[in-house]
Design an enzyme around this catalytic site. Structure first.
Site, PDB file in Angstrom:
ATOM      1  N   LYS A  49      69.647  53.135  50.312  1.00 18.41           N
ATOM      2  CA  LYS A  49      68.934  52.075  51.036  1.00 18.41           C
ATOM      3  C   LYS A  49      67.460  51.969  50.631  1.00 18.41           C
ATOM      4  O   LYS A  49      66.914  50.870  50.571  1.00 18.41           O
ATOM      5  CB  LYS A  49      69.103  52.256  52.546  1.00 18.41           C
ATOM      6  CG  LYS A  49      70.549  51.968  52.981  1.00 18.41           C
ATOM      7  CD  LYS A  49      70.723  51.995  54.482  1.00 18.41           C
ATOM      8  CE  LYS A  49      72.193  51.742  54.829  1.00 18.41           C
ATOM      9  NZ  LYS A  49      72.429  51.676  56.272  1.00 18.41           N
ATOM     10  N   ASP A  63      70.510  46.461  59.939  1.00 18.83           N
ATOM     11  CA  ASP A  63      71.117  47.548  60.719  1.00 18.83           C
ATOM     12  C   ASP A  63      70.669  47.509  62.189  1.00 18.83           C
ATOM     13  O   ASP A  63      71.494  47.666  63.097  1.00 18.83           O
ATOM     14  CB  ASP A  63      70.741  48.916  60.122  1.00 18.83           C
ATOM     15  CG  ASP A  63      71.630  49.303  58.939  1.00 18.83           C
ATOM     16  OD1 ASP A  63      72.750  48.767  58.831  1.00 18.83           O
ATOM     17  OD2 ASP A  63      71.195  50.143  58.135  1.00 18.83           O
TER      18      ASP A  63
END
Ligand code: NDP
Length: 279
Positions: free
Chosen positions: A69, A106
């Protein structure tokens, strides 16, 4: 000649367990959009080259999971404000001008799941956040934005908890507690497990004093990885305990919507994927 099918992929290492190809196939079937969505296993050393090849060969968008990420954020030409705040990204999209844009959904996916599927309204809650990695960072910013009263961060490595608290820059509502001091904390209204202990089959020792009858517990992990924490929360007397499967579906749906400008039926997909993955 028929139009070429749009190509999408999820990148991670390992990636074989990923539910993303199944979810995007469900969304494609729901919306009648033809697409190809594959899982690409790329080590950290291979990740940037694998992405370059994917986009050079016409890839339209990618989801990115562990451990890439931060590298996804760095790979992109531009980053959304949300991604910039977090310094990580889980969505890469090719813009019409060819540049690659990084985004992070997220935190929004976790809140959408809490509110939409779990009946959790975090506003005004005193939250215990376990973990200080990338997912905890996204969760913490989202929870502060959602109006929680306070966040207490506990992490195995205390320095990372303090670094997250500094990044949140909200001393009035954010505090750090040592893992060994948890016995002297609580009870909390909401306990969020953002550690990867369950994925690693590691024990997560937690005292029952963290819980009161109205406490809700939420694990970002899902499937077998979430069972130890959800089991602990239930035994400790939490009102409700949830895993992060709904968060995964929400973030996948948001990515799909971003690419195709169509919102898939999240509830139907969650019901189907829950059924498919029932032990
Ligand atoms: P990171 O590797 O960035 O962070 C892992 C965190 O877990 C760190 O705080 C680490 O502590 C802690 N940890 C690891 N092992 C243990 C252990 N044995 N005991 C206590 N703490 C431990 O991972 P992410 O933040 O990206 O992911 C965390 C979890 O969230 C994963 O399980 C992932 O699958 C899940 N997730 C779910 C999503 C969904 O859509 N449902 C989306 C994103 C993540 P330390 O700092 O000491 O190493």
């Amino acid at each position: 000649m028929p139009a070429a099918v749009s190509r999408y992929a999820v990148f991670g290492h390992p990636i074989a367990h990923s539910l993303s190809p199944r979810l995007h196939a469900l969304f494609a079937a729901q919306t009648g959009i033809a697409l190809e969505y594959t899982a690409i296993d790329a080590t950290p050393e291979m990740f940037a080259d694998a992405l370059r090849t994917f986009f050079a060969q016409g890839g339209r968008g990618a989801n990115v999971t562990l451990p890439h990420k931060a590298a996804a954020f760095a790979f992109a030409d531009v980053q959304t404000a949300t991604a910039q705040r977090l310094g990580v990204a889980n969505v890469l999209t090719r813009l019409p001008d060819g540049r690659i844009e990084a985004d992070s959904n997220d935190g929004a996916g976790m809140l959408a799941d809490m509110r939409g599927h779990c009946g959790i309204d975090p506003r005004g809650s005193e939250v215990l956040l376990l973990g200080a990695g990338g997912a905890a960072r996204a969760a913490a910013f989202a929870l502060l934005d959602a109006g929680v009263r306070s966040i207490t961060i506990a992490n195995r490595t205390a320095a990372r908890a303090h670094a997250l608290a500094r990044a949140l820059a909200n001393a009035a509502r954010v505090q750090v507690v040592g893992w060994d001091d948890l016995e002297r904390c609580g009870p909390f209204g909401l306990i969020v497990n953002a550690t990867s202990a369950g994925v690693q089959h590691a024990a997560l020792p937690l005292p029952p004093s963290l819980v009161q009858a109205s406490t809700a517990a939420y694990d970002l992990s899902y499937g077998p990885a979430a069972r130890p924490f959800v089991g602990w929360a239930t035994r400790a007397g939490c009102a409700d305990a949830f895993d992060g499967l709904g968060m995964l579906v929400e973030t996948a749906a948001a990515s799909f919507d971003r690419c195709h400008r169509v919102r898939p039926d999240v509830a139907a997909a969650l019901a189907k994927i829950t059924e498919d993955n029932r032990p």
